[in-house]
Design a protein around this motif. Structure first.
Motif, PDB file in Angstrom:
ATOM      1  N   GLY A 143      41.931  30.887 -13.682  1.00  0.00           N
ATOM      2  CA  GLY A 143      42.488  30.509 -12.389  1.00  0.00           C
ATOM      3  C   GLY A 143      41.859  31.290 -11.242  1.00  0.00           C
ATOM      4  O   GLY A 143      41.602  30.733 -10.164  1.00  0.00           O
ATOM      5  N   LEU A 144      41.606  32.563 -11.474  1.00  0.00           N
ATOM      6  CA  LEU A 144      40.985  33.395 -10.441  1.00  0.00           C
ATOM      7  C   LEU A 144      39.597  32.890 -10.093  1.00  0.00           C
ATOM      8  O   LEU A 144      39.225  32.779  -8.915  1.00  0.00           O
ATOM      9  CB  LEU A 144      40.916  34.845 -10.926  1.00  0.00           C
ATOM     10  N   VAL A 145      38.813  32.556 -11.131  1.00  0.00           N
ATOM     11  CA  VAL A 145      37.458  32.048 -10.901  1.00  0.00           C
ATOM     12  C   VAL A 145      37.501  30.701 -10.186  1.00  0.00           C
ATOM     13  O   VAL A 145      36.724  30.450  -9.255  1.00  0.00           O
ATOM     14  CB  VAL A 145      36.705  31.923 -12.243  1.00  0.00           C
ATOM     15  N   LEU A 146      38.417  29.834 -10.604  1.00  0.00           N
ATOM     16  CA  LEU A 146      38.546  28.517  -9.966  1.00  0.00           C
ATOM     17  C   LEU A 146      38.873  28.669  -8.486  1.00  0.00           C
ATOM     18  O   LEU A 146      38.262  28.017  -7.623  1.00  0.00           O
ATOM     19  CB  LEU A 146      39.637  27.708 -10.665  1.00  0.00           C
ATOM     20  N   ARG A 147      39.815  29.540  -8.176  1.00  0.00           N
ATOM     21  CA  ARG A 147      40.186  29.762  -6.774  1.00  0.00           C
ATOM     22  C   ARG A 147      39.043  30.400  -5.987  1.00  0.00           C
ATOM     23  O   ARG A 147      38.838  30.088  -4.810  1.00  0.00           O
ATOM     24  CB  ARG A 147      41.441  30.623  -6.691  1.00  0.00           C
ATOM     25  N   ALA A 148      38.277  31.278  -6.643  1.00  0.00           N
ATOM     26  CA  ALA A 148      37.135  31.921  -5.974  1.00  0.00           C
ATOM     27  C   ALA A 148      36.074  30.890  -5.604  1.00  0.00           C
ATOM     28  O   ALA A 148      35.507  30.932  -4.505  1.00  0.00           O
ATOM     29  CB  ALA A 148      36.543  32.996  -6.884  1.00  0.00           C
ATOM     30  N   VAL A 149      35.830  29.958  -6.520  1.00  0.00           N
ATOM     31  CA  VAL A 149      34.850  28.896  -6.248  1.00  0.00           C
ATOM     32  C   VAL A 149      35.315  28.025  -5.082  1.00  0.00           C
ATOM     33  O   VAL A 149      34.519  27.611  -4.238  1.00  0.00           O
ATOM     34  CB  VAL A 149      34.632  28.041  -7.517  1.00  0.00           C
ATOM     35  N   GLY A 150      36.625  27.754  -5.030  1.00  0.00           N
ATOM     36  CA  GLY A 150      37.165  26.929  -3.949  1.00  0.00           C
ATOM     37  C   GLY A 150      37.185  27.627  -2.605  1.00  0.00           C
ATOM     38  O   GLY A 150      37.117  26.977  -1.560  1.00  0.00           O
ATOM     39  N   GLU A 151      37.270  28.954  -2.615  1.00  0.00           N
ATOM     40  CA  GLU A 151      37.310  29.696  -1.353  1.00  0.00           C
ATOM     41  C   GLU A 151      35.915  29.987  -0.809  1.00  0.00           C
ATOM     42  O   GLU A 151      35.670  29.896   0.390  1.00  0.00           O
ATOM     43  CB  GLU A 151      38.079  31.009  -1.551  1.00  0.00           C
ATOM     44  N   SER A 152      34.982  30.354  -1.703  1.00  0.00           N
ATOM     45  CA  SER A 152      33.614  30.660  -1.264  1.00  0.00           C
ATOM     46  C   SER A 152      32.663  30.438  -2.429  1.00  0.00           C
ATOM     47  O   SER A 152      32.463  31.328  -3.257  1.00  0.00           O
ATOM     48  CB  SER A 152      33.511  32.108  -0.767  1.00  0.00           C
ATOM     49  N   HIS A 153      32.090  29.246  -2.488  1.00  0.00           N
ATOM     50  CA  HIS A 153      31.202  28.950  -3.616  1.00  0.00           C
ATOM     51  C   HIS A 153      29.946  29.809  -3.600  1.00  0.00           C
ATOM     52  O   HIS A 153      29.400  30.138  -4.655  1.00  0.00           O
ATOM     53  CB  HIS A 153      30.848  27.457  -3.657  1.00  0.00           C
ATOM     54  N   ASP A 154      29.472  30.190  -2.410  1.00  0.00           N
ATOM     55  CA  ASP A 154      28.276  31.039  -2.342  1.00  0.00           C
ATOM     56  C   ASP A 154      28.552  32.420  -2.926  1.00  0.00           C
ATOM     57  O   ASP A 154      27.730  32.975  -3.658  1.00  0.00           O
ATOM     58  CB  ASP A 154      27.810  31.162  -0.888  1.00  0.00           C
ATOM     59  N   LYS A 196      29.031  29.785 -12.664  1.00  0.00           N
ATOM     60  CA  LYS A 196      28.400  28.460 -12.617  1.00  0.00           C
ATOM     61  C   LYS A 196      29.283  27.528 -11.785  1.00  0.00           C
ATOM     62  O   LYS A 196      30.176  26.859 -12.305  1.00  0.00           O
ATOM     63  CB  LYS A 196      28.219  27.916 -14.029  1.00  0.00           C
ATOM     64  N   VAL A 197      29.031  27.491 -10.508  1.00  0.00           N
ATOM     65  CA  VAL A 197      29.897  26.757  -9.581  1.00  0.00           C
ATOM     66  C   VAL A 197      29.979  25.275  -9.936  1.00  0.00           C
ATOM     67  O   VAL A 197      31.076  24.701 -10.023  1.00  0.00           O
ATOM     68  CB  VAL A 197      29.402  26.931  -8.129  1.00  0.00           C
ATOM     69  N   VAL A 198      28.830  24.650 -10.155  1.00  0.00           N
ATOM     70  CA  VAL A 198      28.811  23.213 -10.438  1.00  0.00           C
ATOM     71  C   VAL A 198      29.540  22.907 -11.742  1.00  0.00           C
ATOM     72  O   VAL A 198      30.336  21.958 -11.823  1.00  0.00           O
ATOM     73  CB  VAL A 198      27.363  22.690 -10.500  1.00  0.00           C
ATOM     74  N   ARG A 199      29.315  23.720 -12.760  1.00  0.00           N
ATOM     75  CA  ARG A 199      29.972  23.499 -14.051  1.00  0.00           C
ATOM     76  C   ARG A 199      31.495  23.636 -13.915  1.00  0.00           C
ATOM     77  O   ARG A 199      32.245  22.821 -14.467  1.00  0.00           O
ATOM     78  CB  ARG A 199      29.450  24.504 -15.075  1.00  0.00           C
TER      79      ARG A 199
END
Length: 307
Positions: A167-178, A186-189
């Motif tokens: 969940g932490l990684v998912l939220r991190a990708v949604g907040e700042s993918h860069d 792996k943002v796209v994955r």
């Protein structure tokens, strides 16, 4: 108008059934949007899940297989959206709208031979002891398994997003993918997996409509439920338990207007029928006036690893 004809026990029980497909679809979309992706194709995935689940249910006599196949079809349709937006970098809004149109057309084509047919449906699950409680037993504890599964999924999604590394990684990708990409994720994955989950939930939601709520196939039977699910995600400020509240509120308004029609309310039927959607629009306008209300920072933004 005879309000005494409205049975509150049946009203609440019907509310839970009416809210279940919207809850499932909105919960899936919540996870998708938490990853930073905006998928407006929920309606298309729902109607595809409805006809795929119905077809398998009718041909096999098993609603469980129907639900499983509906989830698979919803996920496959969402995969097309994921490939287009995450690998080919197409516009998410336009692709989502296209997905809805594809789903509506595909369901109409597949559903032609099934018009007017009845499907096998899930049996109600009587919970020992709890279902025997006066009033509340029939109201809350005598539903089909999917009603309880949807509530269980709310708890699972909430727990995963709040307490787990996933969940932490998912939220991190949604907040700042860069930033997430710079840390080696792996943002796209991650986004593809979230999109597949959202598609499977939308497929289940559609199958619930055609296999349980209205166990028959009618073209366009989702009737805008996918769009309401999208609105409820915003209403809930991207929080799982608020998704539950929003879905049940909308389900309650929908069931209430049907009961008011049956009770002979001196209001045009058309006004009562559109009241759930008008209330949803009014709530969204009020929420929008508040400004920032918890949307993921990278929602709808295109990610490219080479940037």
């Amino acid at each position: 108008m005879d309000l005494s004809s409205i049975n509150p026990v049946l009203l609440i029980a019907s509310l839970m059934v009416s809210a279940t497909p919207i809850l499932l679809a909105a919960l899936g979309e919540l996870v998708v949007e938490k990853s930073g992706v905006l998928n407006l194709g929920v309606e298309g995935m729902m109607i595809t899940g409805a006809i795929c689940g119905f077809a398998i249910g009718v041909n096999t006599g098993s609603p469980v297989l129907g639900f499983m196949f509906a989830a698979l079809c919803g996920a496959l349709l969402s995969l097309a959206f994921g490939l287009l937006t995450q690998y080919l970098l197409s516009n998410q809004v336009a692709t989502g709208l296209g997905l809805t149109l594809v789903g509506l057309g595909l369901s109409s084509l597949i559903g032609k031979p099934y018009e007017g047919m009845k499907s096998p449906t899930l049996q109600k699950m009587e919970i020992p002891l709890l279902s025997d409680i006066p009033v509340f037993g029939k109201m809350l504890f005598s539903h089909d398994p999917m009603v309880y599964f949807s509530i269980f999924m709310v708890a699972v999604v909430w727990a995963v997003l709040k307490y787990t590394r996933v969940g932490l990684v998912l939220r991190a990708v949604g907040e700042s993918h860069d930033a997430a990409h710079a840390l080696g994720y792996k943002v796209v994955r991650i986004r593809i997996l979230a999109i597949l989950f959202g598609g499977a939930c939308a497929g289940l939601a559609g199958a619930y409509i055609s296999l349980v709520r209205e166990p028959q196939w009618t073209e366009g039977m989702t009737a805008g439920a996918g769009w309401i699910a999208l609105a409820i995600v915003v209403f809930a400020s991207w929080k799982p338990w608020r998704i539950l509240i929003g879905a049940y509120l909308f389900g309650g308004v929908t069931v209430l207007q049907l009961n008011l029609q049956a009770a002979g309310a001196k209001v045009p039927v058309e006004v009562l029928s559109m009241s759930p959607y008008l209330i949803t629009i009014a709530v969204l306008v009020i929420i929008s006036a508040r400004g920032n209300h918890g949307a993921p920072a990278a929602l709808g933004k295109i990610f490219h690893a080479s940037r």
